[in-house]
Motif scaffolding. Structure first.
Motif, PDB file in Angstrom:
ATOM      1  N   GLY A  25      16.609 -39.857  11.038  1.00  0.00           N
ATOM      2  CA  GLY A  25      16.677 -40.114  12.537  1.00  0.00           C
ATOM      3  C   GLY A  25      15.436 -39.370  13.067  1.00  0.00           C
ATOM      4  O   GLY A  25      14.826 -39.829  14.090  1.00  0.00           O
ATOM      5  N   ALA A  26      15.060 -38.260  12.197  1.00  0.00           N
ATOM      6  CA  ALA A  26      13.577 -37.765  12.833  1.00  0.00           C
ATOM      7  C   ALA A  26      12.553 -38.327  12.469  1.00  0.00           C
ATOM      8  O   ALA A  26      11.445 -38.065  12.481  1.00  0.00           O
ATOM      9  N   GLY A  27      12.684 -39.369  11.485  1.00  0.00           N
ATOM     10  CA  GLY A  27      11.566 -40.230  10.974  1.00  0.00           C
ATOM     11  C   GLY A  27      11.138 -40.200   9.631  1.00  0.00           C
ATOM     12  O   GLY A  27      10.221 -40.867   9.291  1.00  0.00           O
ATOM     13  N   TYR A  28      11.870 -39.528   8.940  1.00  0.00           N
ATOM     14  CA  TYR A  28      11.646 -39.344   7.507  1.00  0.00           C
ATOM     15  C   TYR A  28      12.114 -40.570   6.620  1.00  0.00           C
ATOM     16  O   TYR A  28      13.076 -40.884   6.757  1.00  0.00           O
ATOM     17  N   ALA A  29      11.067 -41.029   5.834  1.00  0.00           N
ATOM     18  CA  ALA A  29      11.478 -42.501   5.017  1.00  0.00           C
ATOM     19  C   ALA A  29      10.955 -42.141   3.529  1.00  0.00           C
ATOM     20  O   ALA A  29      10.908 -42.901   2.925  1.00  0.00           O
ATOM     21  N   GLY A  30      10.849 -40.857   3.083  1.00  0.00           N
ATOM     22  CA  GLY A  30      10.202 -40.715   1.701  1.00  0.00           C
ATOM     23  C   GLY A  30      11.362 -40.464   0.608  1.00  0.00           C
ATOM     24  O   GLY A  30      12.468 -40.647   0.964  1.00  0.00           O
ATOM     25  N   PRO A  31      10.844 -39.817  -0.300  1.00  0.00           N
ATOM     26  CA  PRO A  31      11.833 -39.550  -1.409  1.00  0.00           C
ATOM     27  C   PRO A  31      12.925 -38.603  -1.080  1.00  0.00           C
ATOM     28  O   PRO A  31      12.848 -37.825  -0.288  1.00  0.00           O
ATOM     29  N   CYS A  32      13.873 -38.864  -1.839  1.00  0.00           N
ATOM     30  CA  CYS A  32      15.162 -37.651  -1.732  1.00  0.00           C
ATOM     31  C   CYS A  32      15.261 -37.189  -3.347  1.00  0.00           C
ATOM     32  O   CYS A  32      15.316 -37.839  -4.277  1.00  0.00           O
ATOM     33  N   GLU A  33      14.711 -35.839  -3.443  1.00  0.00           N
ATOM     34  CA  GLU A  33      14.908 -35.155  -4.698  1.00  0.00           C
ATOM     35  C   GLU A  33      16.259 -34.367  -5.093  1.00  0.00           C
ATOM     36  O   GLU A  33      16.377 -33.445  -4.215  1.00  0.00           O
ATOM     37  N   VAL A  34      16.644 -34.449  -6.252  1.00  0.00           N
ATOM     38  CA  VAL A  34      17.841 -34.126  -6.510  1.00  0.00           C
ATOM     39  C   VAL A  34      17.573 -32.652  -7.228  1.00  0.00           C
ATOM     40  O   VAL A  34      16.768 -32.638  -8.215  1.00  0.00           O
ATOM     41  N   GLU A  35      17.933 -31.618  -6.638  1.00  0.00           N
ATOM     42  CA  GLU A  35      17.701 -30.334  -6.977  1.00  0.00           C
ATOM     43  C   GLU A  35      18.718 -29.436  -7.134  1.00  0.00           C
ATOM     44  O   GLU A  35      19.246 -28.820  -6.102  1.00  0.00           O
ATOM     45  N   VAL A  36      19.615 -29.251  -8.338  1.00  0.00           N
ATOM     46  CA  VAL A  36      20.844 -28.807  -8.471  1.00  0.00           C
ATOM     47  C   VAL A  36      20.647 -27.386  -9.428  1.00  0.00           C
ATOM     48  O   VAL A  36      20.496 -27.640 -10.779  1.00  0.00           O
ATOM     49  N   PHE A  37      20.489 -26.321  -9.127  1.00  0.00           N
ATOM     50  CA  PHE A  37      20.620 -25.185  -9.831  1.00  0.00           C
ATOM     51  C   PHE A  37      21.927 -24.839 -10.236  1.00  0.00           C
ATOM     52  O   PHE A  37      22.596 -24.454  -9.365  1.00  0.00           O
ATOM     53  N   SER A  38      22.314 -24.977 -11.575  1.00  0.00           N
ATOM     54  CA  SER A  38      23.699 -24.615 -11.819  1.00  0.00           C
ATOM     55  C   SER A  38      23.749 -24.033 -13.271  1.00  0.00           C
ATOM     56  O   SER A  38      23.917 -25.054 -14.424  1.00  0.00           O
ATOM     57  N   SER A  39      23.634 -22.845 -13.344  1.00  0.00           N
ATOM     58  CA  SER A  39      23.729 -22.228 -14.591  1.00  0.00           C
ATOM     59  C   SER A  39      25.034 -22.272 -15.562  1.00  0.00           C
ATOM     60  O   SER A  39      24.982 -22.225 -16.801  1.00  0.00           O
ATOM     61  N   SER A  40      25.936 -22.505 -14.776  1.00  0.00           N
ATOM     62  CA  SER A  40      27.126 -22.116 -15.532  1.00  0.00           C
ATOM     63  C   SER A  40      28.076 -23.473 -15.597  1.00  0.00           C
ATOM     64  O   SER A  40      29.027 -23.859 -16.304  1.00  0.00           O
ATOM     65  N   ASP A  41      27.440 -24.878 -15.008  1.00  0.00           N
ATOM     66  CA  ASP A  41      27.950 -25.985 -15.115  1.00  0.00           C
ATOM     67  C   ASP A  41      26.935 -27.137 -15.409  1.00  0.00           C
ATOM     68  O   ASP A  41      26.814 -27.602 -16.990  1.00  0.00           O
ATOM     69  N   TRP A  42      26.264 -27.659 -14.679  1.00  0.00           N
ATOM     70  CA  TRP A  42      25.249 -29.040 -14.989  1.00  0.00           C
ATOM     71  C   TRP A  42      24.346 -28.402 -16.054  1.00  0.00           C
ATOM     72  O   TRP A  42      23.853 -29.445 -16.774  1.00  0.00           O
ATOM     73  N   TRP A  43      23.793 -27.172 -16.014  1.00  0.00           N
ATOM     74  CA  TRP A  43      22.564 -26.863 -17.104  1.00  0.00           C
ATOM     75  C   TRP A  43      23.425 -26.778 -18.440  1.00  0.00           C
ATOM     76  O   TRP A  43      22.784 -26.787 -19.519  1.00  0.00           O
ATOM     77  N   ARG A  44      24.654 -26.834 -18.482  1.00  0.00           N
ATOM     78  CA  ARG A  44      25.237 -26.665 -19.916  1.00  0.00           C
ATOM     79  C   ARG A  44      25.469 -27.827 -20.459  1.00  0.00           C
ATOM     80  O   ARG A  44      26.123 -28.153 -21.459  1.00  0.00           O
ATOM     81  N   ARG A  45      25.281 -29.070 -19.584  1.00  0.00           N
ATOM     82  CA  ARG A  45      25.858 -30.369 -20.061  1.00  0.00           C
ATOM     83  C   ARG A  45      24.814 -31.262 -20.657  1.00  0.00           C
ATOM     84  O   ARG A  45      23.591 -30.772 -20.524  1.00  0.00           O
ATOM     85  N   ASP A  46      24.937 -32.237 -21.381  1.00  0.00           N
ATOM     86  CA  ASP A  46      23.883 -32.955 -21.833  1.00  0.00           C
ATOM     87  C   ASP A  46      23.062 -33.674 -20.865  1.00  0.00           C
ATOM     88  O   ASP A  46      23.696 -34.124 -19.852  1.00  0.00           O
ATOM     89  N   PRO A  47      21.687 -33.557 -20.690  1.00  0.00           N
ATOM     90  CA  PRO A  47      20.870 -34.013 -19.844  1.00  0.00           C
ATOM     91  C   PRO A  47      21.130 -35.375 -19.530  1.00  0.00           C
ATOM     92  O   PRO A  47      20.817 -35.750 -18.171  1.00  0.00           O
ATOM     93  N   SER A  48      21.168 -36.375 -20.442  1.00  0.00           N
ATOM     94  CA  SER A  48      21.519 -37.730 -20.307  1.00  0.00           C
ATOM     95  C   SER A  48      22.437 -37.845 -19.301  1.00  0.00           C
ATOM     96  O   SER A  48      22.757 -38.691 -18.457  1.00  0.00           O
ATOM     97  N   ALA A  49      23.841 -37.262 -19.677  1.00  0.00           N
ATOM     98  CA  ALA A  49      25.023 -37.216 -18.823  1.00  0.00           C
ATOM     99  C   ALA A  49      24.747 -36.752 -17.633  1.00  0.00           C
ATOM    100  O   ALA A  49      25.193 -37.589 -16.585  1.00  0.00           O
TER     101      ALA A  49
END
Ligand code: ZN
Length: 282
Positions: free
Chosen positions: A245-269
């Motif tokens: 609404g403020a005019g942004y139409a650029g990329p949306c980057e996913v940035e999940v710092f997660s040492s005890s969950d997502w970083w322990r999973r297979d990156p492909s998953a």
């Protein structure tokens, strides 16, 4: 609002989601493997961290574009204020050079904390603005924009002097350079009921990034327990509506710092879940 259910060309991976922002974490995929995995899933871009790039910025940037994507950004400058900021601006300029080598249009700034000898954040914001102004021309000559990222207020003290988008806009105004703007991260702004006003003050030309994750209802680690989109209590649709609404139409980057969950999973998953959540809940 853009419809991401069929088109994920706005989706970018911030490689922190695979643990690549910190030593000792993540699966350790080399950039080439990350690039191939993102291209195979139809992402539009990637955001790297300096520690992954080393002296290979041109090579890696070309590799991303050859795979049909863009380097969306680089994380990040060294701190510019606070006790942990390096003396002088040489390292900040080196990070600008790396962004330029990658062909990354945006370099993120996490400011660092309250400047020694001062209290609060206002004096540090003035010093920050002077230092940002001092590197903005160097960045402009190299085609790089500088994105000030406000952090959740709990990071005040040692990591940031910008707690809101409005704070970041004020420093942009003080710095007075056309290539300085703001990065908006769900983790840091989800709570801010005055976000729309801050975004309106920024205006479309100064919103330089939108970072996705979620705020877990019971966050166990301030830095390293971010949620994947849909797993927490941030109102992701409302937040994106505010940014767009403020005019942004650029990329949306996913940035999940997660040492005890997502970083322990297979990156492909992790990447597969990320794409699915981007289509469905963002
Ligand atoms: Zn961020």
């Amino acid at each position: 609002m853009r419809d991401f259910s069929q088109d994920i060309s706005a989706l970018a991976l911030n490689t922190a989601t695979l643990g690549h922002n910190l030593d000792g974490y993540g699966a350790g995929w080399p950039p080439e493997r990350v690039i191939d995995a993102c291209a195979a899933r139809g992402l539009g871009g990637i955001v790297f961290w300096r520690r992954e790039i080393g002296r290979r910025s041109v090579e890696i940037g070309d590799r991303v574009r050859a795979a049909g994507m863009q380097v969306v950004g680089l994380c990040r400058t060294p701190y510019l204020v606070g006790r942990d900021a390096p003396a002088g601006l040489d390292e900040a300029k080196a990070s600008i050079d790396m962004a330029a080598g990658l062909g990354a249009p945006v370099l993120t700034i996490v400011t660092g904390g309250t400047e020694p000898g001062t209290k609060g954040v206002l004096e540090s914001q003035k010093i920050l603005a002077e230092r940002v102004a001092a590197i903005a021309g160097y960045a402009s000559e190299r085609g790089v924009k500088l994105a000030l990222e406000p952090l959740n207020p709990m990071f005040g003290g040692n990591r940031t002097v910008l707690m809101t988008v409005a704070d970041a806009v004020r420093v942009c105004d003080m710095a007075g350079a056309p290539n300085v703007g703001v990065a908006v991260d769900v983790y840091h702004v989800w709570w801010d009921s005055a976000l729309a006003e801050g975004l309106a003050a920024a205006g479309p030309d100064r919103i330089l990034g939108y970072h996705l994750c979620d705020w877990l209802e019971n966050t166990r680690d301030m830095l390293l327990d971010r949620g994947m989109m849909g797993d927490g209590v941030a109102d992701l649709k409302v937040l994106r509506a505010a940014v767009e609404g403020a005019g942004y139409a650029g990329p949306c980057e996913v940035e999940v710092f997660s040492s005890s969950d997502w970083w322990r999973r297979d990156p492909s998953a992790v990447l597969d879940v990320m794409v699915d959540r981007f289509r469905t809940v963002c």
